[in-house]
Design a protein around this motif. Structure first.
Motif, PDB file in Angstrom:
ATOM      1  N   ARG A   7      58.270  12.678  16.109  1.00 49.02           N
ATOM      2  CA  ARG A   7      57.817  13.699  15.155  1.00 49.02           C
ATOM      3  C   ARG A   7      57.036  13.019  14.042  1.00 49.02           C
ATOM      4  O   ARG A   7      57.186  11.812  13.790  1.00 49.02           O
ATOM      5  CB  ARG A   7      58.975  14.504  14.612  1.00 49.02           C
ATOM      6  CG  ARG A   7      60.150  13.836  13.893  1.00 49.02           C
ATOM      7  CD  ARG A   7      59.898  12.650  13.107  1.00 49.02           C
ATOM      8  NE  ARG A   7      60.927  12.244  12.200  1.00 49.02           N
ATOM      9  CZ  ARG A   7      60.665  11.582  11.079  1.00 49.02           C
ATOM     10  NH1 ARG A   7      59.421  11.252  10.759  1.00 49.02           N
ATOM     11  NH2 ARG A   7      61.637  11.201  10.287  1.00 49.02           N
ATOM     12  N   ALA A   9      56.330  13.963   9.878  1.00 55.68           N
ATOM     13  CA  ALA A   9      56.948  14.858   8.905  1.00 55.68           C
ATOM     14  C   ALA A   9      56.188  14.843   7.584  1.00 55.68           C
ATOM     15  O   ALA A   9      56.696  14.414   6.559  1.00 55.68           O
ATOM     16  CB  ALA A   9      58.399  14.423   8.690  1.00 55.68           C
ATOM     17  N   PRO A  10      54.941  15.308   7.616  1.00 49.68           N
ATOM     18  CA  PRO A  10      54.170  15.260   6.375  1.00 49.68           C
ATOM     19  C   PRO A  10      54.661  16.266   5.326  1.00 49.68           C
ATOM     20  O   PRO A  10      55.114  17.348   5.677  1.00 49.68           O
ATOM     21  CB  PRO A  10      52.749  15.625   6.823  1.00 49.68           C
ATOM     22  CG  PRO A  10      52.907  16.348   8.105  1.00 49.68           C
ATOM     23  CD  PRO A  10      54.165  15.840   8.744  1.00 49.68           C
ATOM     24  N   SER A  11      54.569  15.860   4.083  1.00 49.42           N
ATOM     25  CA  SER A  11      54.878  16.782   2.987  1.00 49.42           C
ATOM     26  C   SER A  11      53.565  17.397   2.530  1.00 49.42           C
ATOM     27  O   SER A  11      52.593  16.672   2.323  1.00 49.42           O
ATOM     28  CB  SER A  11      55.481  16.030   1.807  1.00 49.42           C
ATOM     29  OG  SER A  11      56.399  15.084   2.266  1.00 49.42           O
ATOM     30  N   LEU A  20      49.084   8.863   6.900  1.00 51.17           N
ATOM     31  CA  LEU A  20      49.781   9.814   7.752  1.00 51.17           C
ATOM     32  C   LEU A  20      49.019  10.090   9.038  1.00 51.17           C
ATOM     33  O   LEU A  20      49.621  10.274  10.101  1.00 51.17           O
ATOM     34  CB  LEU A  20      50.077  11.097   6.997  1.00 51.17           C
ATOM     35  CG  LEU A  20      51.491  11.484   7.380  1.00 51.17           C
ATOM     36  CD1 LEU A  20      52.344  11.756   6.196  1.00 51.17           C
ATOM     37  CD2 LEU A  20      51.525  12.552   8.402  1.00 51.17           C
ATOM     38  N   GLU A  43      57.436  18.997   5.865  1.00 53.11           N
ATOM     39  CA  GLU A  43      58.555  18.770   4.939  1.00 53.11           C
ATOM     40  C   GLU A  43      58.274  19.473   3.630  1.00 53.11           C
ATOM     41  O   GLU A  43      57.777  18.882   2.672  1.00 53.11           O
ATOM     42  CB  GLU A  43      58.730  17.275   4.708  1.00 53.11           C
ATOM     43  CG  GLU A  43      59.272  16.581   5.911  1.00 53.11           C
ATOM     44  CD  GLU A  43      60.162  15.400   5.547  1.00 53.11           C
ATOM     45  OE1 GLU A  43      59.960  14.805   4.482  1.00 53.11           O
ATOM     46  OE2 GLU A  43      61.055  15.096   6.346  1.00 53.11           O
ATOM     47  N   TYR A 153      65.422  15.126   0.564  1.00 53.03           N
ATOM     48  CA  TYR A 153      64.764  14.611   1.774  1.00 53.03           C
ATOM     49  C   TYR A 153      65.733  13.877   2.713  1.00 53.03           C
ATOM     50  O   TYR A 153      65.745  14.121   3.923  1.00 53.03           O
ATOM     51  CB  TYR A 153      63.595  13.721   1.338  1.00 53.03           C
ATOM     52  CG  TYR A 153      63.167  12.701   2.350  1.00 53.03           C
ATOM     53  CD1 TYR A 153      62.495  13.093   3.505  1.00 53.03           C
ATOM     54  CD2 TYR A 153      63.436  11.346   2.169  1.00 53.03           C
ATOM     55  CE1 TYR A 153      62.099  12.148   4.451  1.00 53.03           C
ATOM     56  CE2 TYR A 153      63.054  10.406   3.099  1.00 53.03           C
ATOM     57  CZ  TYR A 153      62.395  10.808   4.242  1.00 53.03           C
ATOM     58  OH  TYR A 153      62.028   9.885   5.167  1.00 53.03           O
ATOM     59  N   VAL A 157      66.043  15.332   6.413  1.00 51.20           N
ATOM     60  CA  VAL A 157      65.357  14.630   7.502  1.00 51.20           C
ATOM     61  C   VAL A 157      66.354  14.220   8.593  1.00 51.20           C
ATOM     62  O   VAL A 157      66.069  14.303   9.787  1.00 51.20           O
ATOM     63  CB  VAL A 157      64.531  13.436   6.952  1.00 51.20           C
ATOM     64  CG1 VAL A 157      65.409  12.242   6.617  1.00 51.20           C
ATOM     65  CG2 VAL A 157      63.455  13.014   7.927  1.00 51.20           C
ATOM     66  N   ARG A 171      57.204   5.733  11.507  1.00 47.15           N
ATOM     67  CA  ARG A 171      56.753   6.128  10.170  1.00 47.15           C
ATOM     68  C   ARG A 171      56.326   4.914   9.377  1.00 47.15           C
ATOM     69  O   ARG A 171      56.510   3.773   9.803  1.00 47.15           O
ATOM     70  CB  ARG A 171      57.849   6.905   9.438  1.00 47.15           C
ATOM     71  CG  ARG A 171      59.112   6.117   9.187  1.00 47.15           C
ATOM     72  CD  ARG A 171      60.162   7.018   8.547  1.00 47.15           C
ATOM     73  NE  ARG A 171      61.435   6.342   8.415  1.00 47.15           N
ATOM     74  CZ  ARG A 171      62.573   6.957   8.091  1.00 47.15           C
ATOM     75  NH1 ARG A 171      62.572   8.258   7.855  1.00 47.15           N
ATOM     76  NH2 ARG A 171      63.690   6.276   7.976  1.00 47.15           N
ATOM     77  N   HIS A 175      59.022   3.653   4.127  1.00 49.18           N
ATOM     78  CA  HIS A 175      60.298   4.354   4.338  1.00 49.18           C
ATOM     79  C   HIS A 175      61.413   3.426   4.797  1.00 49.18           C
ATOM     80  O   HIS A 175      62.533   3.871   5.018  1.00 49.18           O
ATOM     81  CB  HIS A 175      60.125   5.474   5.373  1.00 49.18           C
ATOM     82  CG  HIS A 175      59.385   6.646   4.817  1.00 49.18           C
ATOM     83  ND1 HIS A 175      59.944   7.500   3.894  1.00 49.18           N
ATOM     84  CD2 HIS A 175      58.126   7.082   5.006  1.00 49.18           C
ATOM     85  CE1 HIS A 175      59.067   8.428   3.555  1.00 49.18           C
ATOM     86  NE2 HIS A 175      57.951   8.198   4.213  1.00 49.18           N
ATOM     87  N   LYS A 212      47.914   7.691  -1.722  1.00 50.34           N
ATOM     88  CA  LYS A 212      48.118   8.865  -0.892  1.00 50.34           C
ATOM     89  C   LYS A 212      47.432  10.073  -1.502  1.00 50.34           C
ATOM     90  O   LYS A 212      47.272  11.092  -0.856  1.00 50.34           O
ATOM     91  CB  LYS A 212      49.616   9.178  -0.794  1.00 50.34           C
ATOM     92  CG  LYS A 212      50.383   8.205   0.053  1.00 50.34           C
ATOM     93  CD  LYS A 212      51.797   8.687   0.246  1.00 50.34           C
ATOM     94  CE  LYS A 212      52.580   7.660   1.052  1.00 50.34           C
ATOM     95  NZ  LYS A 212      53.982   8.016   1.198  1.00 50.34           N
TER      96      LYS A 212
END
Ligand code: GLU
Length: 444
Positions: A7, A9-11, A20, A43, A153, A157, A171, A175, A212
């Motif tokens: 997966r 999981a972009p915010s 990303l 997310e 989060y 998650v 990822r 992280h 970002k």
């Protein structure tokens, strides 16, 4: 064997950025190669910073890149399940509610939920970095929810990865320090621990971290500049990974065939815009004339002439934004008759040989009369170059004494394609008319 499920999981707190996009690409390649499933999970638990336009951009850019997900979720859809898990942890005495001054407003009291940290050393094997060991005592009883129905989060998650049967989490390396927290939560909840692969960060040329938030690091920015998705995919794939060997250009489906996480590098990957542009030029050059015009959004009132100019654009432009700028700037002379400045026209005239520019334009005009419409630039060169060679043989003035006034008379610009290319695109008749207009200006 369980199917591979990954997966991203972009915010939705900014436009889809390069980091990303590359995580998405690596996850996609890994999953497609294994015949697994690829999940896109938005997310959206940070209600303050989320924006619908950012979510729309994530969908749009991923579709544009061709990184289509098999399933889409929104984290917020799973709120009730997150709260259920928080309750289970509290009931089992593995977490507790604690009244504390609220982070965003210390004058208010919040009932945050904290995990009872057993303070173990957590060891996991990262698929890129190998064995990683973390002493978690320093994390203390970390917060996992702002309140029982407002998970952070870390909790969300872990629950979502479990419920969506995610087997591999690929990822960004930023992280990596979250992973021990996630593993502690998985253990408390009795969940599996998926495999982890933390990929290196994208760095700027001064080795600072790529932002970002800046528009310049968004996929949207490069799409607007006229970077082709196949070029961006090709470039991103080689940013931190290499298949070995010298080959530089790959399509998405070729990448699926050869992708291998074990060749992802450990160190940061430096972003190089010049390289991206040159990869883009390669993919632009592979397009047919019609595709080039359509995909580049190129417009001109003379469609046939535009088609003739495409090879010139392929030769010079690295992006479609550049190609469009050329059409309205240095190549505009191909569509409209330019204004001529007498002094510039005479720029190569020698003071001791008055009239030489005019004489050159007159003999060029004679030569132009002998050329057929549709002449190639090579044939135009064969016909016109001897006049420049003859001038060079005389000394001082050199070829430029002939080629400059011709090029300037045709283009009205100090920078333009060479005069033979101009003759071939304009056609000898139009070229003759412009040369004679220039002679007129010198006579006037
Ligand atoms: N939402 C996180 C991000 O945008 C991704 C978290 C994860 O992959 O676990 O970086």
């Amino acid at each position: 064997m369980t199917a591979i499920i990954t997966r991203i999981a972009p915010s939705p707190t900014g436009y889809l950025h390069f980091g990303l996009a590359r995580t998405a690409l690596f996850s996609y390649l890994f999953t497609r190669k294994a015949g697994g499933e690829f999940i896109l999970r938005i997310e959206d638990t940070d209600a303050v910073r989320n924006k619908p336009e950012y979510e729309a951009d994530i969908f749009e850019e991923l579709a544009w890149l061709g990184l289509n997900a098999d399933h889409r979720f929104r984290q917020s859809e799973h709120r009730a399940r997150h709260t259920e898990c928080l309750r289970i942890l509290i009931e089992k005495n593995l977490a507790y509610e604690s009244e504390e001054p609220a982070k965003d407003d210390p004058s208010k009291i919040a009932r945050v939920v904290r995990l009872k940290n057993p303070g173990e050393t957590v060891v996991f094997t990262d698929l890129i970095r190998g064995e990683i060991s973390f002493d978690t005592t320093e994390l203390g009883d970390f917060v996992i929810a702002r309140s029982i129905d407002d998970p952070l989060y870390h909790l969300a998650v872990v629950v979502d990865d479990e419920d969506e049967n995610v087997t591999h989490i690929i990822r960004g390396e930023d992280h990596i320090s979250n992973t021990p927290r996630h593993i502690l939560l998985q253990r408390a909840l009795g969940f599996r621990t998926p495999a982890y692969a933390h990929i290196p960060l994208i760095l700027m040329s001064d080795r600072s971290k790529m932002s970002k938030r800046k528009h310049e690091s968004s996929v949207k920015h490069y799409r607007e500049q006229g970077i082709l998705p196949e070029a961006l995919i090709n470039y991103l794939a080689l940013l931190g990974w290499n298949p070995g060997g010298e080959r530089e250009f790959y399509t998405l489906s070729e990448l699926v065939e050869i992708f291998d996480l074990s060749r992802v590098q450990k160190g940061g990957a430096v972003f190089d815009e010049v390289k991206l542009f040159s990869v883009n030029q390669h993919w632009m050059r592979t397009l047919s004339v019609d595709d080039f015009i359509i995909r580049g959004n190129l417009v001109a009132h003379d469609a046939e002439k535009l088609r003739q100019i495409v090879p010139l654009l392929k030769e010079r432009a690295h992006t479609f934004a550049e190609a469009r700028a050329m059409l309205s700037d240095e190549l505009a002379c191909l569509f409209t008759v330019p204004a001529i400045d007498r002094n510039l026209l005479l720029a190569k005239e020698l003071s001791d040989r008055p009239g030489m520019t005019k004489a050159a334009l007159e003999s060029l005009s004679e030569a132009l009369k002998s050329l057929p419409e549709g002449v190639s630039s090579e044939i135009a060169k064969e016909a016109l170059m001897p006049l420049a060679d003859a001038e060079e043989a005389k000394g001082k003035g050199g070829r430029g004494a002939v080629l400059w006034p011709l090029r300037y008379a045709l283009s009205g610009q100090e920078r333009s394609p060479d005069p033979f290319t101009l003759v071939s695109i304009l056609g000898p008749r139009e070229a003759l008319s412009r040369a004679q207009k220039a002679v007129g200006i010198l006579e006037g």
